[in-house]
Design a protein around this motif. Structure first.
Motif, PDB file in Angstrom:
ATOM      1  N   LYS A  39       0.881  -1.218   0.020  1.00 20.73           N
ATOM      2  CA  LYS A  39      -0.002   0.046   0.018  1.00 20.73           C
ATOM      3  C   LYS A  39       0.816   1.267  -0.149  1.00 20.73           C
ATOM      4  O   LYS A  39       0.649   2.251  -0.803  1.00 20.73           O
ATOM      5  CB  LYS A  39      -0.893   0.036   1.297  1.00 20.73           C
ATOM      6  N   GLN A  40       2.073   1.091   0.744  1.00 19.91           N
ATOM      7  CA  GLN A  40       2.809   2.355   0.896  1.00 19.91           C
ATOM      8  C   GLN A  40       3.489   2.497  -0.596  1.00 19.91           C
ATOM      9  O   GLN A  40       3.576   3.719  -0.682  1.00 19.91           O
ATOM     10  CB  GLN A  40       3.894   2.186   2.151  1.00 19.91           C
ATOM     11  N   GLU A  73       1.166   4.187  -2.861  1.00 19.63           N
ATOM     12  CA  GLU A  73       0.930   5.487  -2.492  1.00 19.63           C
ATOM     13  C   GLU A  73       2.326   6.551  -2.909  1.00 19.63           C
ATOM     14  O   GLU A  73       2.214   7.316  -3.186  1.00 19.63           O
ATOM     15  CB  GLU A  73       0.850   5.675  -0.892  1.00 19.63           C
ATOM     16  N   ARG A  97       1.957   6.983  -6.435  1.00 18.06           N
ATOM     17  CA  ARG A  97       0.895   7.969  -6.980  1.00 18.06           C
ATOM     18  C   ARG A  97       1.599   9.462  -6.703  1.00 18.06           C
ATOM     19  O   ARG A  97       1.285  10.265  -7.477  1.00 18.06           O
ATOM     20  CB  ARG A  97      -0.335   7.714  -5.824  1.00 18.06           C
ATOM     21  N   ARG A  98       2.274   9.619  -5.645  1.00 16.61           N
ATOM     22  CA  ARG A  98       2.602  10.715  -5.364  1.00 16.61           C
ATOM     23  C   ARG A  98       3.913  11.492  -6.458  1.00 16.61           C
ATOM     24  O   ARG A  98       3.800  12.361  -6.599  1.00 16.61           O
ATOM     25  CB  ARG A  98       3.339  10.928  -3.892  1.00 16.61           C
TER      26      ARG A  98
END
Ligand SMILES: Nc1ncnc2c1ncn2[C@@H]1O[C@H](COP(=O)(O)OP(=O)(O)O)[C@@H](O)[C@H]1O
Ligand SMILES: [Mg+2]
Lengths: 321, 283
Positions: free
Chosen positions: A102-103, A106, A109-110
């Motif tokens: 998940k990290q 993320e 995505r960033r």
């Protein structure tokens, strides 16, 4: 070279609820690198939704979004099972591996947000810091840059978006509407994205403010050579500042190509209640009557220059006879 | 539509949707009375049938209604267990099982037929109660229509100086702006995410700090909205409920009255049904 490619993208809001709404219906789009592309369509045609797909803020319900030829990461639930079997996650405890995945998603995505900078519609509401400088620095500091680098980026972003350096220490809430808009735009420009997406950057500004903002965006594009996507429902603005155009109506992409190609399709545009600029229409009518004018005129200034030239030609031509 | 409606309201065109919200409030009160009056198998059977009819009449998908009950499954299980084990009756179903407890005493499990009946009735009662009230109040009535109805039903309280109108107005405004605020929160969060905000990694303090860029603009715009609304209301000379007329006047139609009368008849019927000692009657 396609910078961004949307392949058969659908997006449905509130899937599975009584308020289900299809905002994008099998949309295909290609954005060319190093050009200004305009997305035109009436309110509610799905433009803002499409822009949120470009930097991963929303995931398409189906279809894919490619940037530089790579599919941008899909939803966590889609990749979870696949990644759990791969290194380095295969060796971890299941719950730890899930968290790590998940990290990682993320983080990607960033990273994507830094590459594709999105200025949302009415971006003034995103301002929150005490000073203009700090607010513009929010994006770059999220990138983990050094102080000097941040300073350099903030100052050049302020220059590019037409803010004077004197405003650095002013509270963003004390600024005028147009200036707030510029601070918000600078906050995205400061991340130096490869693609800059602006959703209705001039909405709600007076004509002079509109012209200034669009002029600054064009200068920014010429200076940095980056890819720019402009969203608007105003044909007049789009005609003046964009190289390529894409036309949306009722959640569908109905037409795309260079500005000239798109404006040649007057009839198709009229079927979805979009109009080519008045002045271009006038020139088209004059051309139909046999006047020797160029077809790609989108501004009054351009029309005046062309007519002057034509007039001068006929003058000299007449004398020669 | 999307922005004014939230919660469980399910838009559809049905008899119950079209009813006057005041009638629906009264009907749900009567319905609650009904479920508590039920004491024997026949009346429970009738009530269950009535609840099913309501679901069908309201044209709300059955799975949505059942989904709204899901959070209560634990409570249902708990109450039924208590009923099964704790009810004392006359018809013993189990041989006396004695389970020695670690601290010396023994626990004898005795399950009576009455316990099973009671458990079944309790589950049905909660089920019917929830289905009935949620069909009348939350599935078919928007929260704003609801406040309107309550304001009028409670308006006699104005006589004893309870500011019914003001409470209703505040509730309406709050309800009206909940979806707006939610939408705005999402928009601001997206805008900050687009600038690389990270709301999920790090410890509690880091994550709380990461929310500041969302909370500050949200508060500012909420205050601005409040000032604007206040000005707009003042410009229209709003000064409380005195002499105010309505755009949408609630009208109690003949069918609403009929429905209320029907349910009252139902209540009376259930009351007398309980008198007949059919199969089993709950105490
Ligand atoms: N958060 C949302 N939830 C549900 N529907 C939405 C949401 N945002 C937009 N829509 C709907 O999606 C459609 C497209 O909206 P949008 O992309 O904002 O269009 P545009 O930017 O072209 O005006 C509209 O019909 C709108 O009502
Ligand atoms: Mg939009």
């Amino acid at each position: 070279m396609d910078k961004i490619l949307l392949r058969d993208v659908c997006f449905i809001y509130g899937k599975g609820t009584p308020f289900e709404k299809c905002a994008l219906d099998h949309v295909n789009l290609s954005i060319k690198s190093g050009r200004i592309t305009g997305i035109i369509g009436h309110t509610g045609s799905g433009k803002s939704t499409m822009m949120m797909l470009l930097n991963g803020l929303a995931k398409p319900t189906s279809g894919s979004v490619l940037i530089d030829g790579y599919d941008i990461q899909s939803r966590p639930q889609d990749v979870m099972q696949e990644w759990l079997l791969k290194e380095p996650y295969a060796g971890m405890r299941r719950s730890a591996a899930k968290r790590a995945i998940k990290q990682e998603i993320e983080r990607r995505r960033r990273q994507l947000c830094f590459r594709v900078g999105l200025v949302m519609q009415y971006p003034e509401y995103q301002l929150f810091e005490e000073t203009v400088y700090k607010d513009i620095a929010y994006g770059p500091s999220n990138m983990g840059l050094s102080k000097e680098e941040i300073r350099d980026r903030v100052l050049s972003a302020m220059r590019q978006s037409g803010l004077s350096e004197k405003l650095c220490e002013v509270s963003p809430f004390d600024l005028s509407g147009g200036q707030k808009r510029r601070v918000a735009i600078a906050g995205v420009i400061a991340m130096r994205p490869e693609v800059l997406v602006l959703d209705e950057p001039a909405a709600g500004l007076d004509p002079q403010g509109r012209e200034q903002i669009f002029g600054e965006i064009r200068d920014y594009q010429r200076e940095t050579g980056s890819t720019v996507i402009l969203v608007s429902h105003s044909m007049e603005d789009m005609a003046q500042y964009c190289d390529d155009l894409a036309v949306m109506a009722h959640s569908k992409m109905i037409l795309q190509g260079t500005r000239e190609e798109v404006f040649a399709q007057t009839d198709l545009l009229e079927t979805v209640d979009l109009d080519i600029p008045q002045i271009t229409k006038l020139i088209q009518k004059l051309r139909q009557r046999g006047l020797n004018l160029p077809a790609n005129i989108y501004t009054v200034d351009g029309a005046v220059a062309a007519l002057r030239q034509l007039y001068a030609q006929t003058e000299t031509g007449g004398r020669e006879e | 539509m999307k922005s004014v409606v939230f919660g469980q309201y399910y838009p559809a065109d049905s008899f119950i949707h079209r009813m006057d919200p005041r009638a629906k409030v009264i009907l749900s009160v009567l319905f609650i009375v009904c479920t508590f009056l039920c004491r024997n198998a026949v009346s429970f059977f009738l009530m269950t049938a009535a609840a099913l009819c309501l679901v069908l009449l309201s044209r709300i998908p059955v799975h949505l209604v059942l989904r709204s009950i899901r959070p209560l499954i634990l409570i249902l299980i708990f109450t039924s267990l208590i009923n099964v084990f704790m009810t004392k009756g006359e018809m013993l179903l189990t041989p006396s099982w004695n389970i020695p407890l670690p601290w010396g005493k023994t626990w004898s499990i005795r399950i009576y037929a009455e316990g099973l009946w009671n458990a079944a009735f309790m589950i049905l009662r909660i089920f019917i109660l929830l289905i009935g009230t949620s069909i009348f109040l939350s599935f078919t009535t928007t929260p704003i229509a609801m406040t309107d109805a309550l304001e009028q039903l409670f308006s006699p309280l104005k006589k004893i100086k309870i500011p019914v109108h003001d409470i209703a107005m505040m509730t309406t405004i709050a309800l009206r702006f909940i979806p707006t605020l939610l939408e705005e929160t999402e928009k601001i969060m997206n805008a900050q995410k687009a600038r690389g905000a990270d709301f999920i990694s790090g410890g509690l303090i880091k994550r709380a700090k990461a929310l500041l860029p969302v909370l500050i603009p949200l508060l500012i715009s909420a205050f601005n909205r409040a000032y604007e609304l206040a000005t707009a209301m003042e410009c229209r000379c709003y000064n409380g409920g005195e002499g105010r007329t309505r755009l949408k006047v609630l009208q109690l139609r003949f069918s609403d009255v009929l429905a209320i009368l029907f349910l009252i008849a139902f209540v009376v019927g259930i009351f007398f049904l309980n008198r007949l000692g059919l199969i089993y009657t709950m105490k």
